[in-house]
Scaffold this active site. Structure first.
Site, PDB file in Angstrom:
ATOM      1  CE  LYS A   1      51.265 -32.260  -9.264  1.00 25.93           C
ATOM      2  NZ  LYS A   1      52.590 -32.807  -8.940  1.00 25.93           N
TER       3      LYS A   1
ATOM      4  CD  GLU B   1      49.306 -37.262 -14.454  1.00 31.01           C
ATOM      5  OE1 GLU B   1      49.296 -38.231 -13.671  1.00 31.01           O
ATOM      6  OE2 GLU B   1      50.235 -36.437 -14.514  1.00 31.01           O
TER       7      GLU B   1
ATOM      8  NE  ARG C   1      61.246 -31.281  -2.441  1.00 32.41           N
ATOM      9  CZ  ARG C   1      60.700 -32.479  -2.514  1.00 32.41           C
ATOM     10  NH1 ARG C   1      61.419 -33.517  -2.386  1.00 32.41           N
ATOM     11  NH2 ARG C   1      59.432 -32.669  -2.734  1.00 32.41           N
TER      12      ARG C   1
HETATM   13  P1  ADP Z   1      52.384 -34.570  -5.698  1.00 33.05           P
HETATM   14  O1  ADP Z   1      53.140 -33.561  -6.503  1.00 33.05           O
HETATM   15  O2  ADP Z   1      51.162 -34.007  -5.045  1.00 33.05           O
HETATM   16  O3  ADP Z   1      53.247 -35.353  -4.764  1.00 33.05           O
HETATM   17  P2  ADP Z   1      52.548 -36.647  -7.741  1.00 33.05           P
HETATM   18  O4  ADP Z   1      52.202 -36.343  -9.133  1.00 33.05           O
HETATM   19  O5  ADP Z   1      54.003 -36.716  -7.406  1.00 33.05           O
HETATM   20  O6  ADP Z   1      51.802 -35.607  -6.771  1.00 33.05           O
HETATM   21  O7  ADP Z   1      51.865 -38.007  -7.302  1.00 33.05           O
HETATM   22  C1  ADP Z   1      51.852 -38.476  -5.975  1.00 33.05           C
HETATM   23  C2  ADP Z   1      51.456 -39.938  -5.951  1.00 33.05           C
HETATM   24  O8  ADP Z   1      50.160 -40.110  -6.528  1.00 33.05           O
HETATM   25  C3  ADP Z   1      52.343 -40.861  -6.758  1.00 33.05           C
HETATM   26  O9  ADP Z   1      53.451 -41.272  -6.026  1.00 33.05           O
HETATM   27  C4  ADP Z   1      51.401 -42.006  -7.086  1.00 33.05           C
HETATM   28  O10 ADP Z   1      51.248 -42.879  -5.987  1.00 33.05           O
HETATM   29  C5  ADP Z   1      50.079 -41.318  -7.276  1.00 33.05           C
HETATM   30  N1  ADP Z   1      49.832 -40.981  -8.708  1.00 33.05           N
HETATM   31  C6  ADP Z   1      50.204 -39.856  -9.346  1.00 33.05           C
HETATM   32  N2  ADP Z   1      49.812 -39.871 -10.637  1.00 33.05           N
HETATM   33  C7  ADP Z   1      49.163 -41.036 -10.827  1.00 33.05           C
HETATM   34  C8  ADP Z   1      48.486 -41.641 -11.952  1.00 33.05           C
HETATM   35  N3  ADP Z   1      48.404 -41.036 -13.135  1.00 33.05           N
HETATM   36  N4  ADP Z   1      47.914 -42.847 -11.754  1.00 33.05           N
HETATM   37  C9  ADP Z   1      47.973 -43.473 -10.553  1.00 33.05           C
HETATM   38  N5  ADP Z   1      48.571 -42.963  -9.469  1.00 33.05           N
HETATM   39  C10 ADP Z   1      49.171 -41.756  -9.584  1.00 33.05           C
END
Ligand code: ADP
Length: 663
Positions: free
Chosen positions: A123, A207, A300
């Site tokens: 990430k 973040e 993917r």
């Molecule tokens: P993973 O790789 O574990 O799936 P993601 O970065 O894709 O993690 O985030 C998964 C979920 O977490 C997102 O769909 C959203 O609902 C929430 N999320 C991620 N980043 C943020 C953020 N900066 N603020 C609020 N919610 C977030």
């Protein structure tokens, strides 16, 4: 970028299982490509194995010994003469070293080039790359310095609340929110140790936490000739514990202008990676400002790809194969269409009324109505056994039609009528989401499920009509007894007998006793359930169906009895498992008053306590794993650990006594 001569693929091995294997096999067949499935012990009798043109056994049920075992997969592919491997999603799908290994063995990996998989595996590296390419990212920190001091200073700079994520993260694991500086230290340690355990890497990024966010992602597609397009968005905001539950397209909040802007950002992100197959660029969309930020690229095919297929009319697996063969994309950005509206619901074997714990079981009956615009991607059929080894998703239900309201109506109908008996599913929970006014108006954020459906006020709402099902169960059992009585005595058919005294039956529903009394008088059954009285006529009964009438209304229910378990379904009343109560409960069941039992079949991951150890209320006693989810069994009160029956690594059944506690 190397441009290559297209080379036809003749045989594809699908390094996956369940619904996605069946789905890939379908496209292979349509294109005249031979398909090879792989299976573990637990999957021997799963439908996808029969769907394929050929199937190969690859090992024991634990994923590490089969679906994640690269040697076994490669050996199976070479042995069966496969010239390509499709990884599906999960397992080896985003494993750059596996993609490289395929190339070394002369097998085409149907997915993006290994370098772009590797680039998105971290990430922090992903954020860096996107910043370099002017793709908007959430304000945050992705540096190497992981000292608490630096993280604290960065969190202050970003501004609370902040979200901590595992650098190597995925599946929502290793994520923690810190609302204030006071919470930061605890959140860092919790996220670090979860990340360490899940990914073997405790690194974190920070973040800004978007308090009212929507998850909107764009399907991207590239070929090996440098062309990259996007296929519009999927709204995946309906989530639970950061995991998607429903996905739709188009998003209820995107204007054409915003869509174009986000689509452009998605293509830019893909270009930064020289992307050359199917992928997804995920964004978090700030509901309050309309700003959007890059989250990650999934390298993917996604679970929710059918939503995009429905509105664009494209077959994404076919496009993946085309790109992997070296053909250029057949459509340009301008030619991408979006027709109507599509919604996908993920049917899980899990119990919404018990913390969504995954459920196992034998599927006695799996049926659904035929509707125009319905696409069912089912992993299971009547007769399938759900094990503890894999993801609990058992089907994806996709509906496509002209507009959102029409699709919601159809989806509600499917979820009512669909019969999935033999395990517990989230079928009625999905229906509850669709029925909520905020879902219907499209005004929701990622907290919708937690705040609107799982809050204290909605807790304890009964999903099913218990008296109805108790009556159905009694009548089913009565009719069965009556049939065998008639057979034995060769009495002519017709239910002639009357009984004036009340008969009594006892059932259990979720551990609670339910007592039913009934008698039969002049063709009518009088039932007493609790304080209520019901007059019921039995109209017909056969195999697994029963038809009754009460208050002038006819009801057709499905009833299946297996030993003491009675599985019932009625479209308007719900789905339920009742257990016929034993008249003399087994002694062993009450012997472990101070014992802690496994709530479901599981594998014992860890036992952090020792015999004789003093523990406080809330301390973790045993960590169990079932269907990719870890569950901690914690102490209900202060005490001392007594005898421990469980051992690490053991596979145990539901109800197994793990350990005992002494006061
Ligand atoms: P993973 O790789 O574990 O799936 P993601 O970065 O894709 O993690 O985030 C998964 C979920 O977490 C997102 O769909 C959203 O609902 C929430 N999320 C991620 N980043 C943020 C953020 N900066 N603020 C609020 N919610 C977030």
């Amino acid at each position: 970028m190397e441009t290559l001569q297209p080379k036809l693929i003749h045989t594809i091995l699908i390094a996956n299982r369940g619904e996605i294997a069946s789905r890939i096999i379908r496209t292979c067949r349509r294109l005249g490509i031979r398909s090879i499935a792989v299976f573990s012990d637990a999957d021997r009798n799963w439908p996808y194995v029969k769907d394929a043109d050929a199937a190969v056994y690859i090992g024991e049920s634990t994923p590490a010994k089969s679906y994640l075992n690269q040697d076994k997969i490669i050996e199976a592919a070479l042995g069966m003469g496969a010239d390509a491997i499709h990884p599906g999603y999960g397992f080896l799908a985003e494993n750059a070293s596996f993609a490289r290994r395929c190339a070394e063995e002369g097998i085409v990996f149907i997915g993006p080039n290994p370098a772009s998989i590797a680039a998105m595996g971290s990430k922090s590296a992903a954020r860096e790359l996107m910043i370099q390419h002017q793709v908007p990212v959430v304000p945050g920190y992705q540096g190497e310095d992981q000292s608490e001091e630096t993280l604290r200073a960065e969190a202050t700079r970003i501004g609370y609340p902040v979200l901590l994520k595992a650098v190597a993260g995925g599946g929502g694991k290793g994520m923690r929110i810190a609302n204030s500086e006071a919470e930061l230290s605890g959140a860092i340690h919790a996220a670090q140790s979860e990340a360490e355990r899940a990914f073997g890497d405790g690194g974190l990024i920070l973040e800004k936490y978007i308090a009212s966010g929507r998850h909107i992602e764009f399907q991207i597609f590239g070929d090996r000739h440098g062309n990259i397009i996007h296929l519009n968005e999927r709204e995946c905001t309906i989530q639970r514990r950061y995991q998607k539950v429903m996905e739709e397209s188009p998003s209820p909040v995107l204007t054409d202008e915003l869509r174009a802007k986000m689509g452009l950002a998605a293509v830019k992100a893909a270009q930064a990676l020289s992307y050359d197959n199917a992928g997804t660029v995920e964004f978090i969309f700030d509901d309050t400002t309309g700003a959007f930020y890059f989250l990650e690229v999934n390298t993917r095919l996604q679970v929710e790809h059918p939503v995009t297929e429905a509105v664009t009319g494209l077959d994404l697996v076919e496009m993946q194969i085309e790109s992997a063969q070296g053909f250029p994309l057949k459509i340009s950005q301008e030619e991408v269409q979006s027709n109507g509206y599509a919604l996908e619901c993920r049917l899980y074997a899990e119990d919404p009324e018990n913390h969504f714990l995954p459920a196992t079981g034998h599927i006695y009956r799996f049926e659904y109505p035929e509707l125009s615009g319905l696409r069912m991607e089912n992993a299971v059929q009547s007769g399938t056994e759900i094990s503890t080894y894999y993801d609990p998703m058992i089907a994806k239900i996709i509906v496509h039609d002209k507009d959102r309201q029409l699709v919601i109506r159809k989806m509600r109908y499917v979820l009512s009528q669909m019969i999935c008996l033999g395990t517990i599913t989230n079928q009625y929970f999905l229906k509850k989401i669709l029925e909520h006014p905020d879902f219907q108006s499209g005004t929701y954020n990622t907290h919708f499920i937690e705040e609107k459906l799982l809050s204290a006020e909605t807790d304890g709402e009964k999903e099913v009509d218990l008296p109805f099902f108790a009556i159905v169960a009694c009548l089913k059992r009565w009719a069965k007894r009556e049939k065998s009585r008639r057979l034995l005595r060769s009495i002519p058919s017709g239910w002639r007998n009357s009984f004036y005294d009340f008969q009594q039956e006892e059932y259990q529903y979720r551990g609670e006793a339910l007592s039913v009394r009934y008698r039969y008088l002049s063709g009518v059954f009088i039932f007493l359930v609790g304080e209520e009285e019901f007059r019921v006529s039995l109209i017909s009964e056969s195999d697994s169906a029963i038809e009754i009438e009460t208050d002038g209304i006819r009801y057709n229910a499905t009833v299946i009895q297996d030993g003491a378990d009675i599985f019932n379904h009625h479209p308007e009343k719900g789905s339920i498992r009742l257990t016929v109560a034993e008249r003399f409960p087994g002694k062993e069941k009450t012997d472990h008053a101070g014992g802690y039992t496994a709530p479901m079949p599981s594998t014992v991951v860890r036992i952090p306590v020792k015999e004789g150890q003093k523990v406080a209320k809330g301390d973790v006693l045993v960590v169990l794993s079932s269907m990719k989810m870890e569950n901690s069994i914690t102490a209900g009160e202060d005490g001392t650990v007594g005898e421990i029956y469980a051992s690490e690594g053991a596979s145990i059944k539901a109800g197994f006594v793990l350990l005992e506690m002494k006061k």
